[in-house]
Scaffold this motif. Structure first.
Motif, PDB file in Angstrom:
ATOM      1  N   TRP A 643       0.821  -1.213   0.000  1.00 17.89           N
ATOM      2  CA  TRP A 643       0.000   0.000   0.000  1.00 17.89           C
ATOM      3  C   TRP A 643       0.859   1.269   0.000  1.00 17.89           C
ATOM      4  O   TRP A 643       1.835   1.327   0.729  1.00 17.89           O
ATOM      5  N   PRO A 644       0.529   2.264  -0.864  1.00 19.40           N
ATOM      6  CA  PRO A 644      -0.617   2.307  -1.782  1.00 19.40           C
ATOM      7  C   PRO A 644      -0.345   1.590  -3.108  1.00 19.40           C
ATOM      8  O   PRO A 644       0.763   1.665  -3.640  1.00 19.40           O
ATOM      9  N   ASP A 693      -9.471   4.036   4.389  1.00 15.30           N
ATOM     10  CA  ASP A 693      -9.036   4.835   5.542  1.00 15.30           C
ATOM     11  C   ASP A 693      -8.451   3.950   6.635  1.00 15.30           C
ATOM     12  O   ASP A 693      -7.402   4.245   7.215  1.00 15.30           O
ATOM     13  N   GLU A 696      -5.088   2.553   5.512  1.00 16.02           N
ATOM     14  CA  GLU A 696      -4.043   3.572   5.549  1.00 16.02           C
ATOM     15  C   GLU A 696      -3.585   3.821   6.977  1.00 16.02           C
ATOM     16  O   GLU A 696      -2.380   3.954   7.238  1.00 16.02           O
TER      17      GLU A 696
END
Length: 873
Positions: A643-644, A693, A696
Motif C-alpha cells: 500500500w498504496p 481509511d 491507511e
C-alpha cells in the motif's frame, strides 16, 4: 579483466530499454559506485521477449535491443567508465515458438536426421510405434480432426519453400519428402521432366530415421540442390508455379488429402492438452515453447557459448551468471567445462539451496546467485517468538489451513499427474528398460514403476541430487535418496524389493547406459517438480505469512536467529566468499521493501488479527461466498505490504496468485466465476473509502519500521560475505510484486538527480534519499576497502549484551563493524538495554559520528539510523 566484481547492478533489458538506453544509464551506475553491470539475457530472443530467457539464436545479440552496433556502443560506454559486465547465460533451453530458431526448424523439417536433432532432448522412439521418428507439437486449440475439418490447417508455398500453417500464428516447415506427391502430380499435369525429376529425388531422400552421418549429409545435400532447382523453375516458368499452387489448393480443400499430407511430416500436430501425457521432448518446466538443450554434448556447448566466451576473451565481460543449472543433465560436468573455457571468469549459478544444503564443493564456481542470503537476512527481521500467536490467528481465520509440508507433497503429486506427466511417463519407460535388463526385476509393469517414481519424487526435500556415473555419490545425496525411498515405502507406494533396486540405480550402483539415463532423467525431473510444486504452487497456497514465501526462503521457519545467521555467514566466507548476495531479484515474489514491511506484522499479531476481522466485515458486500478465507488472508497481507497500490497492479497480481495456487482456478483451466469474484473484491476494496481509511491508518503504523527494515536488509547485503547485487531501482524503496510487476521501468533520470544532490552534500529529503544515500556510501566503502570485502576478507560474529541484545545483530569484517537493529516496534526501549564493545575508535560511514573504543549502548550507536557501519582508523 579477471578480478572479482566488487558490487553488481542488475538491469532488465527489453524492447524499449535496449543497449543504447542501458549505455545512457552507465554514467549513473559508475557514480553510484558499482563495479559491474549485470544484464538480463540479451542473445537473440523470441520476438517481443520482455525477459530474454527465450533465446532463439545464440550466434547474435538481440536485434530488438539494438543489435550488434548498439551492443558495441554499450560495451564502449562500460569500458569508458571503468565498469565490468556480467552476462546471464541460459544453457538449459531455447524457445521453439517461431521459425527464428533455425535449429528447431531444421529438426521439424528433417526429424531425427536433422543436423541439429542431437541438440534437443527429444525421444524419437516413444512407446507407441505410430509416433516413432515424429515429435509432438501440442499447439492446437482443439482436437486435431476438428481443427483440420474447420479449415484451420493449411499448406503455404513461398518461393521454393513449403510450410504448414496452423491458424495464423503457428508455422512449421513441410518435410521435403511430403512435397514429392504434390510435385509429382503437378509434373504429370504439365508432362514436365524437370519437375518430375525433382519429385523423384525428394521421394528417394534417406528416411528421417537414417541418422548415420552419410545419410544425413546426402539428405541435406539433395534437398538443397532440389530447392535451388525448384526456385529456378518457379521463377522462370510461371506455369509450373501456378500448377503446383493448384495442387496445393486442392490438397487443402480435400480433408483426407490434407490429413495424409500432414501425417507425412516429422511432427504430429495435436491438441495442446496432449502435452501433459504424450510430449516427447523435455521442456523448461511445463512451458511447451521452451525445449531443453543437451548442453552436455561438446557441439551444443560450443554453439551456445561461443559469443559469451568470445566476449570474455576480448575482456568485454568479467563474469557469467548461469541460469537454472539444475535442469542440466550434468551440472558439475557443465561447470567444469565452463571453467576450462573461461578460467578467469567470475561464475555464479542460479541454484536454490534448502536450509541444510550447500553448493556441491566439486563445482568450480564462485557461488550461487544469493537466494539463500535473502532468506537468512529477511528472517532476521521476523519475530520467531510470535510464531505461535500468528499461526493461531491464521488457523482461526482460515479453517482450511494446512501444514506447508502437506501442501508441498500434494502439489508435487499434482504436478507429476498433470503438468509434468509426460516427463514422468518418459522416466517410467526408461526405468522399465533397466528392469528388463535385470531378470530379477523384469516383471515390474509400468503402473507399478510409475507409482513408485511418483511417490519417491514427491518426497524429495531438495531440488535434486548430483550423482554422476563416473563418481561415487556424496553422503548428502545418499541421505536424500534414502529418505525419499523410506517415505515412499512407508506410504506403501514402493515395495522393499523395488526400492532396493531403484536406490541402487539412483546411487550409481547399477552400471549401463539405461541406468545412467534413468538417474539423469530422475534428477532433472526432481528439480522441475520441486520448482513447480513448491515455488510456483505451494508458495501461493500456504498463506500463513507470505513475507516468507519467496525464493530462497523457508515458509516454515518463522524467523532466523543471529546465531544461525552468523553460522551461515561464517560458512559463506570460507566456502564462497565471492558468491552473489541479494535481497531482490527478477525472480523474487515480493521486493525487499514489501517483505521488510510484512516482517513488521510479526510484531503486531493482535492488531493484525483485529484488523483482518474488521476489514472482512467492512468488505462483506464485496466478498463473494465462493472466495475462501485463504485467498482473503493472502489479499490483506498483499495490500499491507504494497500500500498504496492501484487496482490494475493489485488485480493482475491476485489473478496470478490464485492461478498459481491451482486451488480454485489455474492457467490451463481458469474458473471464470472465481476469478470474477477476486476482481470484484479488488475493485470493491479500493473503492471503499472506509476500508481504505482503515488500511491507511494501519499501514501508517507499520511504515516507519518497514522502512528501517529495508535499510537493514540493504546494508546487510552490502556488507556480508559475497558480492552484493542491486536489483534495478531498489536503491530507492520499491513495492514490486512478482514478475512482470518487478520488471516495471525505472526512472533513472530521477535517480541521477537524487544522487547528484546527495553527492553534493545535500541532506536526505525523504526515505528514498536515505536508502540511496546508504547504498552509495556503502558502495564507496566497499570500493575503498576491497581488501576487507573481497575474497581474502574475514567475518566474525559480534554479540551484543544486555536484556535488549536480541534486538540487534552485529559482526566484524576486519576493521569494519556492522551493527543493525531489528524488531523496530519495540526496538527503541530494548536497544537502550543492550551494549556492544568496540575494540578501537571507529567512525560510522553512514552518519559520520566517531565512537571511541569501549562499551556503548546500542540506542546510541543506532541513534542516527537503523544500521551503523563503523570503520576503524
Amino acid at each position: 579483466m579477471n578480478e572479482t566484481p566488487n558490487a553488481t547492478y542488475r538491469l532488465q533489458l527489453r524492447p524499449g530499454f535496449g543497449f543504447d538506453e542501458a549505455a545512457a544509464v552507465v554514467p549513473y551506475l559508475a557514480a553510484l559506485g558499482v563495479s559491474d553491470v549485470y544484464f538480463s539475457p540479451y542473445l537473440q530472443a523470441a520476438p517481443g521477449s520482455t525477459h530474454g530467457y527465450d533465446v532463439v539464436d545464440h550466434s547474435r545479440v538481440n536485434e530488438e535491443l539494438g543489435g550488434a552496433d548498439a551492443h558495441a556502443r554499450l560495451v564502449a560506454a562500460l569500458q569508458a567508465h571503468g565498469l565490468g559486465q556480467i552476462v546471464d547465460v541460459v544453457p538449459n533451453h531455447m524457445s521453439i515458438a517461431s521459425r527464428r530458431n533455425r535449429w528447431w526448424w531444421d529438426v521439424l523439417e528433417n526429424g531425427p536426421s536433422s543436423r541439429f536433432a542431437r541438440f534437443f532432448d527429444v525421444d524419437w522412439q516413444p512407446n507407441d510405434p505410430r509416433f516413432q521418428n515424429q515429435t509432438l507439437l501440442p499447439i492446437l486449440g482443439d482436437h486435431y480432426g476438428r481443427v483440420l475439418e474447420e479449415g484451420h490447417l493449411r499448406v503455404i508455398r513461398s518461393g521454393s519453400k513449403f510450410t504448414v500453417r496452423a491458424y495464423e500464428d503457428h508455422e512449421m516447415p513441410a518435410s521435403p519428402t511430403s512435397m514429392a506427391p504434390i510435385l509429382a502430380e503437378a509434373a504429370r499435369r504439365l508432362d514436365d521432366d524437370e519437375l518430375s525429376f525433382a519429385a523423384d529425388v525428394l521421394s528417394s531422400l534417406p528416411l528421417p530415421s537414417s541418422t548415420d552421418p552419410e545419410s544425413i549429409q546426402r539428405r541435406h545435400r539433395d534437398q538443397s540442390v532440389i530447392g535451388r532447382q525448384l526456385a529456378r523453375l518457379f521463377a522462370s516458368r510461371p506455369e509450373i508455379a501456378d500448377t503446383v499452387d493448384e495442387v496445393v489448393a486442392q490438397t487443402i480443400e480435400d480433408v483426407d488429402l490434407l490429413d495424409a499430407f500432414l501425417q507425412r511430416q516429422n511432427y504430429r500436430l495435436a491438441y495442446w492438452r496432449t502435452a501433459r501425457q504424450d510430449l516427447d521432448y523435455r521442456r523448461f518446466f511445463d512451458i511447451n515453447t521452451l525445449a531443453a538443450l543437451r548442453v552436455e554434448l561438446d557441439e551444443v556447448f560450443d554453439s551456445t557459448h561461443a559469443l559469451p566466451l568470445a566476449w570474455m576473451e576480448r575482456g568485454e565481460v568479467r563474469g557469467l551468471r548461469i541460469d537454472h543449472p539444475d535442469g542440466l543433465l550434468d551440472p558439475e560436468g557443465y561447470t567444469r567445462r565452463l571453467r576450462e573455457a573461461a578460467p578467469g571468469a567470475w561464475i555464479v549459478v542460479e541454484k536454490i539451496l534448502e536450509l541444510d544444503e550447500e553448493l556441491p564443493e566439486r563445482w568450480p564456481v564462485d557461488g550461487t546467485t544469493g537466494y539463500e542470503f535473502s532468506g537468512l537476512a529477511g528472517g532476521l527481521l521476523v519475530r520467531a517468538d510470535a510464531e505461535t500467536s500468528w499461526t493461531s490467528a491464521w488457523q482461526r481465520y482460515v479453517p482450511e489451513a494446512e501444514d506447508f509440508e502437506a501442501i508441498v507433497h500434494r502439489s508435487k503429486r499434482r504436478v507429476l499427474d498433470q503438468l509434468l506427466a509426460s516427463d514422468l511417463a518418459r522416466l517410467t519407460s526408461a526405468l522399465r528398460r533397466v528392469c528388463e535388463e535385470h531378470r530379477s526385476y523384469r516383471d515390474y509393469v509400468d503402473l507399478e514403476l510409475r507409482r513408485a517414481l511418483r511417490s519417491v519424487i514427491s518426497h524429495f526435500q531438495v531440488y535434486r541430487t548430483y550423482v554422476r556415473s563416473e563418481e561415487s555419490p556424496s553422503p548428502f545425496d545418499v541421505a536424500q535418496i534414502g529418505r525419499a525411498l523410506a517415505a515412499a515405502e512407508a506410504e506403501e507406494a514402493l515395495s522393499t524389493d523395488l526400492g532396493r533396486f531403484l536406490g541402487a540405480v539412483l546411487r550409481n550402483e547399477v552400471s549401463g547406459q539405461s541406468a545412467d539415463q534413468v538417474r539423469g532423467r530422475f534428477q532433472q525431473l526432481c528439480s522441475a517438480v520441486m520448482a513447480k510444486g513448491q515455488e510456483d504452487t505451494s508458495f501461493y497456497v500456504y498463506t500463513r505469512f507470505i513475507g516468507l514465501n519467496d525464493v530462497g526462503h523457508d515458509p516454515t521457519r518463522f524467523g532466523v536467529s543471529p546465531d544461525l545467521f552468523h553460522f551461515r555467514m561464517e560458512r559463506a566466507q570460507v566456502r564462497s566468499p565471492v558468491g552473489m548476495t541479494n535481497t531482490s531479484t527478477h525472480d523474487t515474489k515480493r521486493s525487499e521493501d514489501v517483505r521488510a514491511r510484512l516482517a513488521v506484522l510479526s510484531e503486531v499479531t493482535p492488531a493484525w488479527s483485529e484488523a483482518v476481522d474488521s476489514w472482512t466485515k467492512a468488505l462483506a458486500s464485496h466478498i463473494d461466498p465462493v472466495l475462501d478465507r485463504s485467498t482473503l488472508w493472502y489479499f490483506f497481507q498483499t495490500l499491507v505490504g504494497t500500500w498504496p497500490i492501484d487496482v490494475d497492479r493489485l488485480g493482475q497480481h491476485m489473478e496470478k496468485a490464485i492461478r498459481e495456487a491451482k486451488t480454485h482456478t489455474s492457467w490451463t483451466e481458469p474458473d471464470a466465476g472465481y476469478e470474477a469474484a477476486v476482481r470484484r473484491l479488488v475493485q470493491g476494496a479500493l473503492e471503499n473509502a472506509d476500508f481504505v481509511d482503515g488500511l491507511e491508518r494501519f499501514v501508517a503504523e507499520l511504515r516507519p519500521a518497514g522502512r528501517r527494515n529495508a535499510l537493514v536488509l540493504k546494508a546487510l547485503a552490502l556488507t556480508a560475505p559475497g558480492v552484493p547485487d542491486i536489483y534495478q531501482g531498489t536503491e530507492l524503496h520499491r513495492d514490486d510484486l512478482t514478475d512482470p510487476d518487478n520488471r516495471r521501468p525505472v526512472n533513472f533520470a530521477e535517480l541521477g538527480k537524487r544522487l547528484e544532490r546527495l553527492q553534493a552534500g545535500a541532506p536526505a529529503a525523504d526515505d528514498d534519499d536515505r536508502k540511496l544515500d546508504l547504498v552509495r556510501r556503502l558502495l564507496e566503502l566497499r570500493s575503498r576497502r576491497a581488501d576487507v570485502f573481497g575474497p581474502l576478507g574475514s567475518y566474525r560474529a559480534l554479540r551484543p549484551t544486555g536484556p535488549g541484545a536480541d534486538h540487534a545483530v552485529a559482526f566484524r569484517r576486519g576493521p569494519v563493524v556492522v551493527v543493525a537493529g531489528r524488531w523496530w516496534r519495540s526496538a527503541d526501549e530494548a536497544l537502550a538495554q543492550a551494549e556492544l564493545a568496540l575494540e578501537k575508535e571507529a567512525t560510522d560511514v553512514l552518519s559520520g559520528r566517531t565512537w571511541p573504543a569501549g562499551t556503548h549502548r546500542l540506542d546510541g550507536i543506532l541513534a542516527a539510523g537503523p544500521v551503523a557501519v563503523l570503520e576503524e582508523a
